[in-house]
Design a protein around this motif. Structure first.
Motif, short mmCIF file in Angstrom:
data_model
loop_
_atom_site.label_atom_id
_atom_site.label_comp_id
_atom_site.label_asym_id
_atom_site.label_seq_id
_atom_site.Cartn_x
_atom_site.Cartn_y
_atom_site.Cartn_z
N MET A 147 -4.04 -21.08 70.46
CA MET A 147 -4.60 -22.15 69.68
C MET A 147 -3.83 -22.21 68.36
SD MET A 147 -8.55 -23.16 68.82
CE MET A 147 -9.27 -21.68 69.27
N SER A 148 -3.41 -23.40 67.96
CA SER A 148 -2.64 -23.53 66.73
C SER A 148 -3.57 -23.72 65.55
CB SER A 148 -1.66 -24.71 66.83
OG SER A 148 -2.39 -25.91 66.94
N ALA A 149 -3.16 -23.17 64.43
CA ALA A 149 -3.96 -23.28 63.21
C ALA A 149 -3.75 -24.66 62.58
CB ALA A 149 -3.56 -22.20 62.22
N LYS A 150 -4.78 -25.15 61.92
CA LYS A 150 -4.70 -26.44 61.25
C LYS A 150 -3.79 -26.31 60.03
CE LYS A 150 -7.60 -30.02 59.29
NZ LYS A 150 -8.96 -30.41 58.92
N LYS A 151 -2.91 -27.30 59.84
CA LYS A 151 -1.97 -27.27 58.73
C LYS A 151 -2.73 -27.42 57.41
CE LYS A 151 2.12 -29.47 56.90
NZ LYS A 151 3.08 -30.54 57.03
N ARG A 152 -2.41 -26.58 56.45
CA ARG A 152 -3.04 -26.64 55.14
C ARG A 152 -2.51 -27.81 54.33
NH1 ARG A 152 -3.80 -20.77 52.45
NH2 ARG A 152 -5.22 -19.95 54.00
N THR A 153 -3.37 -28.36 53.52
CA THR A 153 -2.97 -29.43 52.62
C THR A 153 -2.29 -28.81 51.41
OG1 THR A 153 -4.89 -30.67 53.31
CG2 THR A 153 -3.81 -31.39 51.30
N SER A 154 -1.14 -29.34 51.05
CA SER A 154 -0.42 -28.80 49.90
C SER A 154 -0.95 -29.43 48.62
CB SER A 154 1.08 -29.08 50.03
OG SER A 154 1.32 -30.46 49.87
#
Length: 108
Positions: free
Chosen positions: A1-8
């Motif tokens: 399962m891929s992790a959700k991309k963090r908002t920069s």
């Protein structure tokens, strides 16, 4: 399962990408009351923005108390069926009296 991309932070603070903000219209019918001046309208708008429409002669102040002091004050207020505000005003009256200044009720 891929992790959700963090908002920069660059994305969060990218102001130029935001749409322009529309001006807020004043409340009411848009008509000026008879006999009003531009200055009184401006003052009323400043009060409305400041959130003090209901109490224009009151200034809110925040006090930072150590937790044990707050707990003792809260318990005292509960036991005596009073508000913490009452004790703060009572304390201010004592400070003013010690310095020969008028009491809170005399200033209001």
């Amino acid at each position: 399962m891929s992790a959700k991309k963090r908002t920069s932070l660059d994305t969060v603070f990218a102001v130029e990408d935001l749409p322009p903000v529309a001006p807020v219209k004043a409340r009411g019918s848009g008509r000026k009351p008879q006999g009003s001046t531009e200055q009184s309208t401006e003052v009323a708008q400043q009060h409305e923005r400041a959130g003090d429409v209901k109490r224009p002669n009151i200034k809110q102040h925040t006090a930072y108390l150590p937790l044990p002091v707050h707990e003792q004050l809260r318990k005292l207020a509960f036991e005596e069926n009073r508000k913490i505000h009452d004790y703060i005003v009572e304390g201010l009256d004592r400070v003013f009296a010690d310095r020969g200044l008028p009491a809170v009720k005399d200033l209001s």
